[in-house]
Design an enzyme around this catalytic site. Sequence first.
Site, PDB file in Angstrom:
ATOM      1  N   GLU A  98      -4.241   7.690  -4.894  1.00 29.89           N
ATOM      2  CA  GLU A  98      -4.338   6.879  -6.332  1.00 29.89           C
ATOM      3  C   GLU A  98      -5.817   7.452  -6.869  1.00 29.89           C
ATOM      4  O   GLU A  98      -6.746   7.666  -6.133  1.00 29.89           O
ATOM      5  CB  GLU A  98      -4.488   5.369  -5.940  1.00 29.89           C
ATOM      6  CG  GLU A  98      -3.332   4.774  -5.517  1.00 29.89           C
ATOM      7  CD  GLU A  98      -3.240   3.405  -5.151  1.00 29.89           C
ATOM      8  OE1 GLU A  98      -4.554   2.787  -5.484  1.00 29.89           O
ATOM      9  OE2 GLU A  98      -2.368   2.935  -4.519  1.00 29.89           O
ATOM     10  N   HIS A 135      -2.024   0.165  -9.778  1.00 31.80           N
ATOM     11  CA  HIS A 135      -2.499  -0.674  -8.694  1.00 31.80           C
ATOM     12  C   HIS A 135      -3.296  -1.943  -9.494  1.00 31.80           C
ATOM     13  O   HIS A 135      -4.511  -2.248  -9.330  1.00 31.80           O
ATOM     14  CB  HIS A 135      -3.609   0.003  -7.791  1.00 31.80           C
ATOM     15  CG  HIS A 135      -3.937  -0.696  -6.554  1.00 31.80           C
ATOM     16  ND1 HIS A 135      -4.186   0.053  -5.269  1.00 31.80           N
ATOM     17  CD2 HIS A 135      -3.947  -1.955  -6.090  1.00 31.80           C
ATOM     18  CE1 HIS A 135      -4.545  -1.076  -4.307  1.00 31.80           C
ATOM     19  NE2 HIS A 135      -4.127  -2.258  -4.808  1.00 31.80           N
ATOM     20  N   ARG A 163       0.667  -1.189   0.004  1.00 31.95           N
ATOM     21  CA  ARG A 163       0.132  -0.137   0.195  1.00 31.95           C
ATOM     22  C   ARG A 163       0.887   1.107   0.059  1.00 31.95           C
ATOM     23  O   ARG A 163       1.895   1.042   0.437  1.00 31.95           O
ATOM     24  CB  ARG A 163      -1.004  -0.007   1.193  1.00 31.95           C
ATOM     25  CG  ARG A 163      -2.053  -0.861   1.156  1.00 31.95           C
ATOM     26  CD  ARG A 163      -3.133  -0.443   0.163  1.00 31.95           C
ATOM     27  NE  ARG A 163      -4.534  -1.290   0.088  1.00 31.95           N
ATOM     28  CZ  ARG A 163      -4.334  -2.576  -0.700  1.00 31.95           C
ATOM     29  NH1 ARG A 163      -3.482  -2.547  -1.674  1.00 31.95           N
ATOM     30  NH2 ARG A 163      -5.491  -3.311  -0.657  1.00 31.95           N
TER      31      ARG A 163
END
Length: 310
Positions: A257, A276, A228
Site C-alpha cells: 500500500e 484502506h 489485511r
Amino acid sequence: DDVQRLGVHESVSAVFPPDRLEAALSELDAEVELVGDDPDRAAACDGLVTFAHRDYFVGAVEWIHTIQAGYDRFPLDTFEREGVSLTNSTGIHGDSVGETVTGYMLALARRLHTFIENQHERAWDRPEWDEPFTIAGESLCVVGLGTLGRGIAERADALGMNVSGVKRTPEPVPGVEHVYANDDLHDAIAGAKFVALTVPLTEETRDLVGEPELAAMADDAYLINVARGGVVDQDALVDALERDEIAGAALDVFEQEPLPDESPLWDMDEVIVTPHAAAATRDYFREIAELVRENVGRIERGEALHNRVV
Ligand code: NAD
C-alpha cells in the site's frame, strides 16, 4: 503507576489531525503532548498513542496504544520481552466497515460502480439484462466474526441476505445462520455469492485465501477483503480474476500500500479498489479518545488494560 504524560505521536496524522485527539483528551489529568518523530520526546511519555511503529518506542515507553485494530505492524515478541504493553483499537469499526462492505455488495449487485464510471464519459449505457441482481436472497460468508465480521453480518442479515460465517470456535453469532469451523473454510466459501475477509493478519491467516480457496469459490462470486492484504495471495487473486474463476472483488487492503500504479487490479471492471479507507469516519478521533481515556483510567485504578494485545 499513573500516566502523567501521554504522547500523541505525529504518525496519527495518517488518519486524523493529531490536535483533534489532543483536544479530545484534554480532560485527562495527564499532560497530553503532541510528539514528533523524536525518540527523546517519546521517552518523556508514560504512554503513547500512535499509528506507526518506531523501534525507539521499545525501552522508552511502557504503554503503546495503536489507533488501528490491526497490530501486525508491531513486533509483539519484542514488546513482550521488553515489557511494553500494546493496546489496539478493535471494537470501534463495526459500523464504518459494516457500511462500506454493504456498499460494495450493493454497488456490485446494482451495477453502481459501472454507472459511475460511465457517467464520467457521459455514456447512457444500460447494463445487460442479466447483469444486475439484488443482494436480498443472496449469500454472504464472513470469514472472522469479530467486530468487523459482526458489523457486516448484522447489516447483510437486515437486508435479507443469507449469512454464514467462519469462526475458530463455532458458537452462534447474531445474524449468522450457519457458523462453520476453520477447518471447513472451503465448504463455507464454496456456496457464497460474496466472501468477506475480516480476520487479523497472523501467522495462521497469512495467505488464507490462495489458489485453492479461489478455486473453491463459485465462478460468479465476489471476494471482499477489508482485513489485511497479506490474508490473500494477491498474485493468485489477479490470476483468478483474469481467468474469470471468480466474478470480481472489492478490496480495501493490499500486499503493498498504496497499491502500485502497475497493478492490474486498478483496471479490472469488476474490481472495486478503495485506499484502506473502509473504516474512515470523521468521528474516528473521538472513538480513539474514548478508548485511550478508558485505559488511562484503568491504569490509575490498577486494573487490566482494555483491548490488550501484549
Ligand atoms: P476483532 O479482534 O474484533 O475480530 C477478529 C476476529 O477474527 C476474532 O473474532 C478472532 O477470533 C477471529 N480470528 C482470528 N484468527 C482467526 C482464524 N485463523 N480463523 C478465523 N477467525 C479468526 O478485530 P476487528 O476489529 O474485527 O478487526 C479485524 C481485522 O480487520 C484487524 O486485525 C485489521 O487487520 C482489519 N481491519 C481493517 C480495517 C480497514 O480499514 N480496512 C479496519 C479495522 C480492522
